[in-house]
Write an enzyme that holds these catalytic residues in place. Structure first.
Site, PDB file in Angstrom:
ATOM      1  N   HIS A  67      -0.372  -7.518  -6.496  1.00 19.64           N
ATOM      2  CA  HIS A  67      -0.503  -9.150  -6.621  1.00 19.64           C
ATOM      3  C   HIS A  67      -0.786  -9.670  -5.246  1.00 19.64           C
ATOM      4  O   HIS A  67      -1.130  -8.894  -4.107  1.00 19.64           O
ATOM      5  CB  HIS A  67       1.253  -9.670  -7.004  1.00 19.64           C
ATOM      6  CG  HIS A  67       1.984  -9.205  -5.781  1.00 19.64           C
ATOM      7  ND1 HIS A  67       2.603  -8.051  -5.810  1.00 19.64           N
ATOM      8  CD2 HIS A  67       2.243 -10.047  -4.823  1.00 19.64           C
ATOM      9  CE1 HIS A  67       3.103  -8.032  -4.586  1.00 19.64           C
ATOM     10  NE2 HIS A  67       3.209  -9.194  -4.001  1.00 19.64           N
ATOM     11  N   HIS A  84      -3.959 -11.691   0.712  1.00 22.93           N
ATOM     12  CA  HIS A  84      -4.120 -10.323   0.484  1.00 22.93           C
ATOM     13  C   HIS A  84      -3.428  -9.562  -0.778  1.00 22.93           C
ATOM     14  O   HIS A  84      -2.475 -10.133  -1.352  1.00 22.93           O
ATOM     15  CB  HIS A  84      -3.821  -9.587   1.809  1.00 22.93           C
ATOM     16  CG  HIS A  84      -2.127  -9.811   1.953  1.00 22.93           C
ATOM     17  ND1 HIS A  84      -1.816 -10.952   2.513  1.00 22.93           N
ATOM     18  CD2 HIS A  84      -1.418  -8.982   1.845  1.00 22.93           C
ATOM     19  CE1 HIS A  84      -0.334 -10.774   2.568  1.00 22.93           C
ATOM     20  NE2 HIS A  84      -0.062  -9.478   1.875  1.00 22.93           N
TER      21      HIS A  84
END
Lengths: 171, 171
Positions: free
Chosen positions: B34, B115
């Protein structure tokens, strides 16, 4: 790609289920505790939007339902899975049926027994050892479920949520 | 109770990330790959509906965005975490800021570096060993993200999705 539709119980019930799953369920790390409402089905990756639309149509006709677990049971001798038995209320069974009427479903070769799995893939003696203890502790919960989740499976076996659906059906 | 808001990339990107996470990320089993959009925050269990309403207001002002990963990077020496670097486009940064404006947020003491983590909690020599390989293989993906997920954490550390939100913002 593999899909499924589930309801997640409250954090309290999930934490309790996980206290067993941690030890007894090899699927522990693949998905959090859940009740399957429409079992695993195969569909193309591009079909997911269509599936989501269809699910959306179904949930619009269903209200939030009561998830009531009454006891710990086992699917043995069919399979050595132990679970919290969820009362198959008329509204829950109807929800299951309406979701199964969506194409993409696999042939349902067995009847719908709503449940939250807490132990599986044990050998017979392990199963027979722990079942009486778990039965004695029991599992009595009652709560409202107001949403379902459409999941898909990754290559490593874990499940990701694609979308949540509110059970928004009018009175 | 702990909450967070994330975007899940496509199955393809998740499978690729998991091929590393399986070996290098002890959080591998707690959540699927995720990108965090609003970091962990604490709120009462009863506040979740209010939080969801607030998130809903924010997403109504945001359109789907492009998630573009360009390379593999590391947060070392701050922390030995390795990740797919996600381009911090103006739309993504604005989305993050709007979500952070919702109360319940922890003090953001560092800037937003979008990120997808693929490795963490390694010792320095492990980190220094694998980083060059991962950098060389790289991670170049580009896809559209049209939804966010509000998650909460169970006692065992795993994350359950509470609700998905479509980025439905008008043009």
């Amino acid at each position: 790609m593999k899909y499924g539709i589930v309801a997640f119980p409250s954090k309290k019930v999930q934490d309790f289920a996980n206290s067993y799953r941690k030890r007894y369920d090899p699927h522990y790390a693949l998905i959090t505790p859940h009740m399957t409402v429409k079992g695993v089905f195969e569909a193309d990756e591009n079909e997911i939007k269509t599936i989501a639309e269809k699910v959306n149509k179904v949930v619009r006709n269903h209200k939030p339902f009561t998830l009531k677990t009454t006891k710990v049971s086992s699917f043995a001798p069919v399979t050595n899975a132990i679970y919290f038995h969820v009362e198959p209320t008329a509204e829950l069974v109807k929800l299951h049926e309406d979701l199964n009427d969506i194409q993409y479903n696999e042939d349902e070769s067995y009847s719908f027994v709503p449940h939250i799995t807490i132990a599986q893939k044990m050998n017979a003696s392990e199963h027979d050892d722990i079942l009486p203890q778990l039965k004695m502790i029991g599992a009595q919960f009652e709560e409202e479920i107001d949403r379902l989740h459409l999941l898909y499976q990754l290559e490593d076996g874990s499940w990701t949520v694609y979308e949540t659906f509110r059970l928004s059906g009018a009175e």
